[in-house]
Design a protein around this motif. Structure first.
Motif, PDB file in Angstrom:
ATOM      1  N   PRO A 176       0.774  -1.245   0.000  1.00  0.00           N
ATOM      2  CA  PRO A 176       0.000   0.000   0.000  1.00  0.00           C
ATOM      3  C   PRO A 176       0.804   1.294   0.000  1.00  0.00           C
ATOM      4  CG  PRO A 176      -0.105  -1.045   2.136  1.00  0.00           C
ATOM      5  CD  PRO A 176       0.581  -2.018   1.233  1.00  0.00           C
ATOM      6  N   LYS A 177       2.116   1.208  -0.222  1.00  0.00           N
ATOM      7  CA  LYS A 177       2.906   2.424  -0.397  1.00  0.00           C
ATOM      8  C   LYS A 177       3.738   2.287  -1.675  1.00  0.00           C
ATOM      9  CE  LYS A 177       3.180   3.880   4.443  1.00  0.00           C
ATOM     10  NZ  LYS A 177       4.080   4.283   5.539  1.00  0.00           N
ATOM     11  N   ASN A 214      -4.027  -2.015   4.736  1.00  0.00           N
ATOM     12  CA  ASN A 214      -3.961  -0.560   4.781  1.00  0.00           C
ATOM     13  C   ASN A 214      -3.261  -0.140   6.074  1.00  0.00           C
ATOM     14  OD1 ASN A 214      -4.292   2.191   4.788  1.00  0.00           O
ATOM     15  ND2 ASN A 214      -6.515   2.178   4.845  1.00  0.00           N
ATOM     16  N   TYR A 216      -2.715   2.607   7.247  1.00  0.00           N
ATOM     17  CA  TYR A 216      -3.307   3.794   7.864  1.00  0.00           C
ATOM     18  C   TYR A 216      -4.602   3.485   8.605  1.00  0.00           C
ATOM     19  CZ  TYR A 216       0.080   6.306   5.036  1.00  0.00           C
ATOM     20  OH  TYR A 216       1.254   6.759   4.481  1.00  0.00           O
ATOM     21  N   LEU A 219      -9.614   4.102   5.115  1.00  0.00           N
ATOM     22  CA  LEU A 219      -9.399   4.761   3.831  1.00  0.00           C
ATOM     23  C   LEU A 219      -9.349   6.272   3.983  1.00  0.00           C
ATOM     24  CD1 LEU A 219     -11.660   2.600   1.492  1.00  0.00           C
ATOM     25  CD2 LEU A 219      -9.181   2.854   1.336  1.00  0.00           C
ATOM     26  N   TYR A 222      -5.878   7.398   4.734  1.00  0.00           N
ATOM     27  CA  TYR A 222      -4.795   7.063   3.809  1.00  0.00           C
ATOM     28  C   TYR A 222      -4.157   8.345   3.268  1.00  0.00           C
ATOM     29  CZ  TYR A 222      -2.160   4.844   0.068  1.00  0.00           C
ATOM     30  OH  TYR A 222      -1.135   4.417  -0.752  1.00  0.00           O
ATOM     31  N   TRP A 224      -0.570   8.289   1.738  1.00  0.00           N
ATOM     32  CA  TRP A 224       0.605   8.107   0.883  1.00  0.00           C
ATOM     33  C   TRP A 224       0.321   8.718  -0.485  1.00  0.00           C
ATOM     34  CZ3 TRP A 224       5.435   7.166   1.797  1.00  0.00           C
ATOM     35  CH2 TRP A 224       6.285   6.674   0.808  1.00  0.00           C
ATOM     36  N   GLN A 228      -2.135   8.545  -5.364  1.00  0.00           N
ATOM     37  CA  GLN A 228      -3.369   9.317  -5.343  1.00  0.00           C
ATOM     38  C   GLN A 228      -3.561  10.190  -6.579  1.00  0.00           C
ATOM     39  OE1 GLN A 228      -5.062  10.429  -1.439  1.00  0.00           O
ATOM     40  NE2 GLN A 228      -2.986  10.137  -0.651  1.00  0.00           N
ATOM     41  N   ARG A 234      -9.107   6.992  -1.414  1.00  0.00           N
ATOM     42  CA  ARG A 234     -10.046   7.087  -0.290  1.00  0.00           C
ATOM     43  C   ARG A 234     -11.464   6.673  -0.675  1.00  0.00           C
ATOM     44  NH1 ARG A 234      -8.013  12.580   2.938  1.00  0.00           N
ATOM     45  NH2 ARG A 234      -5.940  11.754   3.449  1.00  0.00           N
TER      46      ARG A 234
END
Length: 282
Positions: A176-177, A214, A216, A219, A222, A224, A228, A234
């Motif tokens: 997720p990053k 996730n 974070y 959502l 989030y 990172w 995005q 999100r």
């Protein structure tokens, strides 16, 4: 063993899914446990005296050997294999494969140009990500056979047949990053697949960019930034994130059940490591 994971509930996977997952986890643990078992504390004390004196616990170094080997076997392959095992024991979806290649794909010149325009505008912040709108732009383009060219094959981390309304799931799984280039290329792959399947006598795959967890928590939290620009993370737009992914391929509670399965499996491996180290301090 005190699990210390109070945020994980009591959901359990069925026995068939556990058995399939156990085949996966056994493969992940086998080599790291073997390497840990080959650790020679007496030899280590002679050859690595500085390290051994500063941390004089055979258990620590057995764990260190295990961790290095184990980490090498982790990564997104683990999530692909877990996903395959979960989907293949869920009667609500069809057969699942990892590293599934879609071959013989073709797209038109105008479609290819539109894909690159979408990618460029997203990268430059000239448009907001909107998966439905992006797909509509490609569907609206007429691409007669004489304008098409081969794009070879597109490989998906996880492919699940008959996922929804007779359409397969085509999942691109990333931690997720991810960096910007990884995300950009995944979005391009999704768009090319949508365009190519316009010209095939087969259901268009449901393409999803997947985060298997996730970090974070939610959502909304989030933050990172690299992905995005290309996805409305999100809103989980064109994506499946954490339990959204696991529950989609395995049914409600799958992510929580997977966590509980892994907790149970880890207890036996910790006992094995303690025995290998001859140390009962863990």
């Amino acid at each position: 063993m005190d699990r210390g994971f109070d945020h994980i509930g009591s959901a359990e996977l069925d026995e068939a899914t556990k058995a399939e997952l156990r085949n996966v986890t056994d493969g992940f643990f086998e080599r790291p446990l073997e390497k840990a078992g080959n650790f020679d504390w007496e030899e280590f004390k002679r050859n690595e005296a500085f390290k051994a004196i500063m941390m004089p616990s055979p258990l620590f170094w057995v764990l260190a050997n295990f961790e290095r080997s184990f980490t090498q076997k982790l990564g997104q392959q683990m999530y692909e294999e877990f996903g395959r095992a979960v989907a293949n024991t869920n009667d609500a979806v069809g057969a699942a494969e990892t590293q599934y290649a879609c071959t013989g794909l073709e797209i038109g010149r105008d479609e290819e140009d539109r894909i690159e325009t979408i990618i460029s505008e997203l990268a430059d912040g000239e448009r907001d990500p909107d998966w439905d709108a992006e797909k509509r732009e490609l569907r609206d383009i007429d691409a007669p056979p004489e304008t098409r060219k081969s794009i070879g094959k597109v490989t998906w981390d996880l492919w699940v047949e008959d996922f929804r309304d007779g359409r397969p799931l085509a999942a691109e799984i990333k931690t997720p990053k991810p960096n910007r280039d990884q995300t950009m290329e995944s979005k391009r792959q999704m768009l090319k697949t949508v365009a190519a399947y316009k010209h095939r006598d087969a259901p268009t795959p449901i393409c999803r960019y997947v985060f298997p967890f996730n970090p974070y928590g939610s959502l909304d939290a989030y933050e990172w930034w690299p992905p995005q620009a290309f996805f409305d993370v999100r809103a989980e737009d064109g994506m499946l994130v954490a339990d959204g992914f696991w529950d989609a391929i395995g049914g409600d509670g799958t992510m929580e059940g997977l966590f509980n399965f892994l907790l149970d499996e880890s207890e036996g491996n910790i006992e094995k490591l303690k025995e290998l180290a001859g140390d009962e301090t863990l």
